[in-house]
Design an enzyme around this catalytic site. Structure first.
Site, PDB file in Angstrom:
ATOM      1  N   GLU A  86       0.827  -1.207   0.000  1.00 34.83           N
ATOM      2  CA  GLU A  86       0.000   0.000   0.000  1.00 34.83           C
ATOM      3  C   GLU A  86       0.864   1.262   0.000  1.00 34.83           C
ATOM      4  O   GLU A  86       1.784   1.390   0.803  1.00 34.83           O
ATOM      5  CB  GLU A  86      -0.922   0.022   1.217  1.00 34.83           C
ATOM      6  CG  GLU A  86      -1.846   1.240   1.246  1.00 34.83           C
ATOM      7  CD  GLU A  86      -2.759   1.275   2.457  1.00 34.83           C
ATOM      8  OE1 GLU A  86      -3.584   2.204   2.530  1.00 34.83           O
ATOM      9  OE2 GLU A  86      -2.643   0.392   3.322  1.00 34.83           O
ATOM     10  N   GLU A 114     -12.017   2.908   2.180  1.00 31.77           N
ATOM     11  CA  GLU A 114     -11.332   2.976   3.463  1.00 31.77           C
ATOM     12  C   GLU A 114     -11.478   4.418   3.949  1.00 31.77           C
ATOM     13  O   GLU A 114     -10.571   5.240   3.829  1.00 31.77           O
ATOM     14  CB  GLU A 114      -9.863   2.580   3.325  1.00 31.77           C
ATOM     15  CG  GLU A 114      -9.181   2.395   4.670  1.00 31.77           C
ATOM     16  CD  GLU A 114      -7.702   2.077   4.554  1.00 31.77           C
ATOM     17  OE1 GLU A 114      -7.238   1.151   5.241  1.00 31.77           O
ATOM     18  OE2 GLU A 114      -7.008   2.762   3.774  1.00 31.77           O
TER      19      GLU A 114
END
Length: 255
Positions: free
Chosen positions: A137, A235
């Site tokens: 990420e 998210e």
């Protein structure tokens, strides 16, 4: 595209399993972070489909002294991932403690790059043995994660390209990329062959699409036009009502 919602950030007044249940009933897959704090049997009983979870406990990809910890703790999480049917395990460029750099580094160097690439190769082999994908990420170092080296999308993408393993992909977080780099549509087009999953939240505020400056409808059109058929995960926090946040997310991606 499949749509997922991070249960760590919505319905936060509810027990975790109930958050998962609410997300599942709304028709979304589920993302989560640290599985060690969860009742795995209870989560499995919800019937939810889990798209991703944090894939390591400690250690840093860029540090020779702790890179082994990333791989060993990742291996320890494999049984949970398999039990829940999780498809992707998320790792970060360096160790985070409560979201912050465990050992801040303000410059990246070649040694960090090589150490991270070797550790990612080992994670790829681990993932291949179990049918799982490890996703690196990108993070922003301007606001949320100062001191994390090799964190920008251009760096995480370059690492994943260099490793070139089918079980190592990019968790492309567009919230972080907008803060750190911008130019999101060109970024998703360049990164497309290497993406394992995409995460979204708006800027500023890290809430659902439509609450900030990012034109997620345009991002969706670009993804669809490029043929992306993977998962997009929200998210993000809910600006107000969580149910409304989920609806806004679905609308942005034409669910």
């Amino acid at each position: 595209m499949r749509l997922a919602v991070c249960a760590e950030m919505v319905f936060t007044g509810l027990p975790f399993a109930e958050r998962v249940r609410r997300i599942h009933e709304a028709g979304f897959d589920v993302e989560m972070w640290d599985s060690r704090t969860k009742d795995i049997a209870e989560l499995k009983a919800t019937g939810a489909r889990f798209s991703s979870m944090t894939g390591y406990v400690s250690g840093s990809l860029v540090e020779p002294d702790t890179a082994d910890q990333v791989v060993s703790t990742a291996e320890g999480l494999i049984p949970t991932a398999l039990q829940l049917g999780v498809e992707r395990l998320v790792v970060h460029p360096a160790e985070l403690v409560d979201g912050q750099a465990a050992r801040p580094h303000w410059r990246s160097d070649a040694a960090m790059w090589l150490t991270a690439a070797k550790a990612l190769e080992r994670l790829g082999e681990l993932g291949a043995r179990h049918g799982l994908t490890f996703c690196l990420e990108n993070l922003n170092t301007v606001l949320d994660h100062p001191g994390i080296p090799l964190a920008r999308a251009k760096d995480t993408l370059a690492l994943v390209k260099a490793v070139d393993h089918p079980n190592v992909r990019l968790m492309l977080d567009l919230y972080h990329a907008q803060i750190g780099e911008g130019n999101l549509i060109e970024l998703v087009r360049e990164a497309l062959p290497w993406i394992g999953e995409i995460q979204v939240a708006d800027v500023p505020g890290r809430c659902e699409p439509g609450t900030g400056e990012i034109n997620y409808a345009a991002v969706h059109r670009a993804l669809a036009g490029a043929g992306y058929d993977g998962t997009v995960g929200m998210e993000a926090y809910a600006a107000a009502d969580p149910d409304d946040a989920l609806k806004a997310f679905g609308t942005a991606f034409e669910r």
